[in-house]
Design a protein around this motif. Structure first.
Motif, PDB file in Angstrom:
ATOM      1  N   ARG A 468      22.136  22.819  34.555  1.00 56.74           N
ATOM      2  CA  ARG A 468      20.911  21.737  34.869  1.00 56.74           C
ATOM      3  C   ARG A 468      19.647  22.477  34.851  1.00 56.74           C
ATOM      4  NH1 ARG A 468      20.439  17.671  39.668  1.00 56.74           N
ATOM      5  NH2 ARG A 468      18.378  16.625  39.336  1.00 56.74           N
ATOM      6  N   THR A 469      19.567  23.653  35.221  1.00 56.76           N
ATOM      7  CA  THR A 469      18.304  24.157  35.271  1.00 56.76           C
ATOM      8  C   THR A 469      17.742  24.359  33.891  1.00 56.76           C
ATOM      9  OG1 THR A 469      18.674  25.574  37.366  1.00 56.76           O
ATOM     10  CG2 THR A 469      17.035  26.615  35.981  1.00 56.76           C
ATOM     11  N   GLU A 472      16.858  21.201  31.751  1.00 53.38           N
ATOM     12  CA  GLU A 472      15.646  20.780  32.140  1.00 53.38           C
ATOM     13  C   GLU A 472      14.332  21.440  31.896  1.00 53.38           C
ATOM     14  OE1 GLU A 472      16.355  19.609  36.187  1.00 53.38           O
ATOM     15  OE2 GLU A 472      17.699  17.738  35.887  1.00 53.38           O
ATOM     16  N   ARG A 473      14.434  22.556  31.398  1.00 48.00           N
ATOM     17  CA  ARG A 473      13.395  23.336  31.331  1.00 48.00           C
ATOM     18  C   ARG A 473      12.070  22.750  30.470  1.00 48.00           C
ATOM     19  NH1 ARG A 473      16.251  29.391  30.877  1.00 48.00           N
ATOM     20  NH2 ARG A 473      15.979  29.885  33.020  1.00 48.00           N
ATOM     21  N   ALA A 475      11.376  19.680  29.976  1.00 48.48           N
ATOM     22  CA  ALA A 475      10.700  18.583  30.805  1.00 48.48           C
ATOM     23  C   ALA A 475       9.820  19.133  31.863  1.00 48.48           C
ATOM     24  CB  ALA A 475      11.905  17.725  31.544  1.00 48.48           C
ATOM     25  N   ALA A 476      10.407  20.286  32.511  1.00 48.12           N
ATOM     26  CA  ALA A 476       9.556  21.203  33.515  1.00 48.12           C
ATOM     27  C   ALA A 476       8.317  21.712  32.997  1.00 48.12           C
ATOM     28  CB  ALA A 476      10.461  22.202  34.240  1.00 48.12           C
TER      29      ALA A 476
END
Length: 713
Positions: A468-469, A472-473, A475-476
């Motif tokens: 997940r990390t 989602e990078r 988007a972060a």
């Protein structure tokens, strides 16, 4: 302060009266508290023991009376039984004389503990020393583990019974003779006996090796071998980590005959009797009699880097694997530069190291944190986990872990042990329910195809790309970019444009001056002390923030250390909270001031509180006073090497501004503070953006598209 009655008649174990006298620093170590705490106890508690003597201006206390006080009051962080044991161990240093060396003292005392366990009775029973020797000779007729040590005691008729009493006291304080013997060996550094511990891994690493070995999962009656066992820390840890009543056979070797005897004593007091124990002098295991080991654990002997030969180290490991039968495991601790570091391509050492990959022997290579050897601070170590499995069960995978940048703490080593336990339980294949920490699982063929390359994780595994990390990078990163745009727009708003409108002061209006001490005397300020908190009570998850010099000086984030409400109300009921607008100041290690705008914080000494009185005339503005104090302290900064600052906080002289001028200055400082807060937010967002981008580029999960405003294609 009340004076205690005279001490009772000295025990027979007392070598000299001075051996029982301890300082404030030794009381702190005994009670496992910080150094200033005993001084505070003496000041606040009238029943604290009075000094019995003074030496070079330092008060000395009767250790027995101090221990009685700690046990009766429950103060400190040591268990009563440990306090009693430490009291006995404290006298050990006093026993050392030119005729009674530390090595002889340790040998005699550990032999007496072992004899107590073998007899299942106290060794100090009032009988003459020669009677004790006769009983020891009956138990050890071949003089394999304790008789020579007892016979080596000088002046035995006087010192023998005293040491026997000391051994019995240690066993009474401990849960069992094994723990008492371990306590004695833990006292080696204070006795100056380094020959037994100089090349022994620190206790945390020894326990980690036992956990990594999987000894707790071995079947009943398994054979466990420890070559180069030294003083026996590893065999003892393996026994303690194994299942209770497992009935394992323990084999060990060491070239030093004195250490061989010590290992036998350490295992005998644990209930490993001779029909399940074989400790031999030398390097060859007695496998012909006992069979090949199911588990082999070895810390290779230390060699200086200047003389260390990588191929010789690997040859030694290869010789150890000759003891491994199918299904057997080995855990080897050795130099990191050989086990996991880069080697010369296609050299003898490189070819030999890669030869452990083809038969599927190497299952894990782990770079350990620094500090594995207390007396070898520059010696970096690594662990190999090897297992011989049938050819049809080989997975062709190796776990590479790099803990070299992690602290050498129990939680870090526990995390490593958990990862290895899951790796072993899953049959040396990845467990889809668990991703190793600080590690990667790679194909052994990939390592074999890279001659000379280090055995450390270089890339993320394929499965880790879909966590997940990672997903989602992008988007972060987009969120951080929007945040930076918002902050930029806020910085252009008129409300944050500085309008200091400063000008030279007219000569006819000179500034009045005052001091912090005068502000305190005229009650325009109030002073509140900081409090002393035990470090173990400060955690990131507590209810109330604690402000120490590190937070005030910016070395630690505000709120990083907190204290639980329950602990505060029970252990620190005298502590006071800050109020909004309080100034928290410190002069150690240098001057610093912080304005607590929200209040409800706690202040840790040596920091303290300066509280502005709102009804003072003229009033003191917190921001103004903080700025003026920083400027005044800068003119009187502590010089290099000075013990104290050149001036106390109370002596600092600051301008005493009128109410109108203070209000104007306060408004300017508020604008500056707002702009600084905005800049900090921008810096934090930029740091987060840099970190997320670097993580993605490093592990190969991110790429950069063409930027329109650049010439890069």
């Amino acid at each position: 302060m009340t004076t205690h009655t005279a001490a009772k008649t000295p025990s027979v174990i007392l070598p000299e009266t001075s051996a029982w006298r301890i300082t404030y620093a030794e009381i702190a170590a005994l009670a496992q508290v910080k150094r200033p705490v005993p001084t505070t106890w003496a000041r606040r508690h009238s029943d604290f023991p009075a000094p019995v003597a003074h030496e070079d201006g330092r008060p000395l206390f009767d250790a027995r009376v101090v221990v009685d006080w700690l046990v009766s009051t429950g103060r400190g962080n040591s268990e009563p039984r440990r306090l009693r044991a430490e009291l006995a161990l404290h006298t050990l240093a006093a026993w050392r004389t030119p005729t009674l060396s530390a090595s002889v003292l340790l040998g005699v005392l550990t032999s007496l503990v072992c004899l107590h366990q073998q007899l299942d009775a106290p060794v100090a029973d009032g009988r003459p020393w020669h009677t004790l020797l006769e009983r020891a000779a009956d138990l050890d007729p071949d003089d394999r583990f304790l008789l020579s040590e007892l016979r080596s005691l000088p002046d035995p008729d006087r010192t023998g019974p005293a040491l026997a009493h000391l051994a019995d006291e240690l066993i009474d304080a401990a849960y069992n003779p094994a723990e008492a013997l371990d306590w004695v060996l833990q006292a080696r550094p204070r006795l100056g006996s380094r020959e037994l511990s100089a090349d022994e891994p620190v206790p945390a690493v020894v326990r980690a090796l036992a956990a990594l070995s999987g000894v707790d999962s071995l079947g009943e009656g398994a054979v466990i071998a420890v070559p180069h066992a030294r003083a026996g820390d590893l065999p003892a840890a393996l026994h303690d980590h194994a299942a209770e009543d497992s009935g394992h056979v323990h084999l060990a070797t060491d070239p030093d005959p004195a250490r061989v005897r010590m290992i036998r004593r350490r295992m005998l007091v644990r209930g490993v009797y001779e029909f399940r124990l074989d400790v031999v002098e030398g390097e060859e295991l007695t496998v012909d009699e006992w069979g090949y080991p199911n588990l082999l654990v070895c810390a290779l002997p230390y060699e200086a880097a200047e003389t260390r030969d990588a191929k010789a180290v690997l040859d030694r490991i290869a010789a150890l694997t000759d003891y491994l039968g199918t299904g057997a495991t080995a855990v080897v601790l050795g130099p990191a530069d050989v086990l996991t570091g880069p080697l010369a391509q296609h050299g003898d050492a490189d070819r030999l190291r890669r030869s452990f990959l083809k038969p599927g022997l190497l299952k894990a290579a782990i770079s350990l944190p620094d500090g594995a050897y207390a007396y070898r601070p520059g010696y970096r170590t690594a662990v190999w986990l090897l297992a011989r499995v049938p050819e049809d069960e080989r997975t062709g995978l190796v776990l590479l872990a790099d803990y070299s940048a992690r602290p050498l703490t129990e939680p870090v080593l526990d995390t490593l042990a958990e990862d290895i336990a899951i790796w072993r339980a899953s049959g040396w294949t990845p467990d889809p329910r668990h991703e190793p920490r600080h590690a990667a699982i790679v194909r052994s063929t990939d390592l074999d195809d890279r001659p000379g390359a280090p055995f450390t994780p270089q890339h993320r595994t394929l499965a880790s790309r879909h966590t997940r990390t990672v997903v989602e990078r992008p988007a972060a990163i987009a969120d951080l970019e929007r945040r930076l745009v918002e902050l930029q727009e806020r910085s252009l708003e008129g409300g944050l444009r500085l309008r200091a409108q400063a000008e030279l002061r007219p000569e006819e209006r000179p500034v009045r001056r005052t001091s912090v001490g005068r502000l305190l005397r005229t009650r325009r300020l109030r002073r509140r002390p900081g409090h002393r908190f035990a470090s173990e009570h400060l955690t990131p998850e507590g209810h109330y923030p604690v402000l120490a010099p590190e937070e005030i000086l910016g070395a630690a984030r505000i709120g990083a250390r907190r204290i639980d409400r329950g602990i505060l109300l029970t252990a620190y009921d005298h502590a006071q909270f800050t109020e909004p607008g309080d100034l928290v100041v410190t002069v150690h290690p240098r001057f610093g001031v912080y304005i607590d705008t929200e209040g409800l914080s706690l202040v840790a000494a040596p920091a303290r509180i300066l509280r502005v009185r709102p009804d003072a005339d003229p009033p003191v503005r917190p921001r103004v006073l903080a700025a003026l104090l920083r400027a005044a302290a800068g003119e009187h900064a502590r010089t290099s090497g000075a013990v104290r600052a050149s001036r106390r906080i109370e002596d600092l002289v600051v301008p005493d501004l009128s109410s109108a001028e203070a209000d104007l200055y306060e408004a300017v400082l508020a604008e500056i503070e707002g702009r600084a807060a905005l800049l900090r937010e921008q810096t934090a967002a930029l740091d987060d953006l840099t970190r997320v981008m670097a993580a993605g580029m490093t592990d190969g999960t991110l790429t950069i598209q063409h930027l329109p405003h650049t010439d890069v294609h």
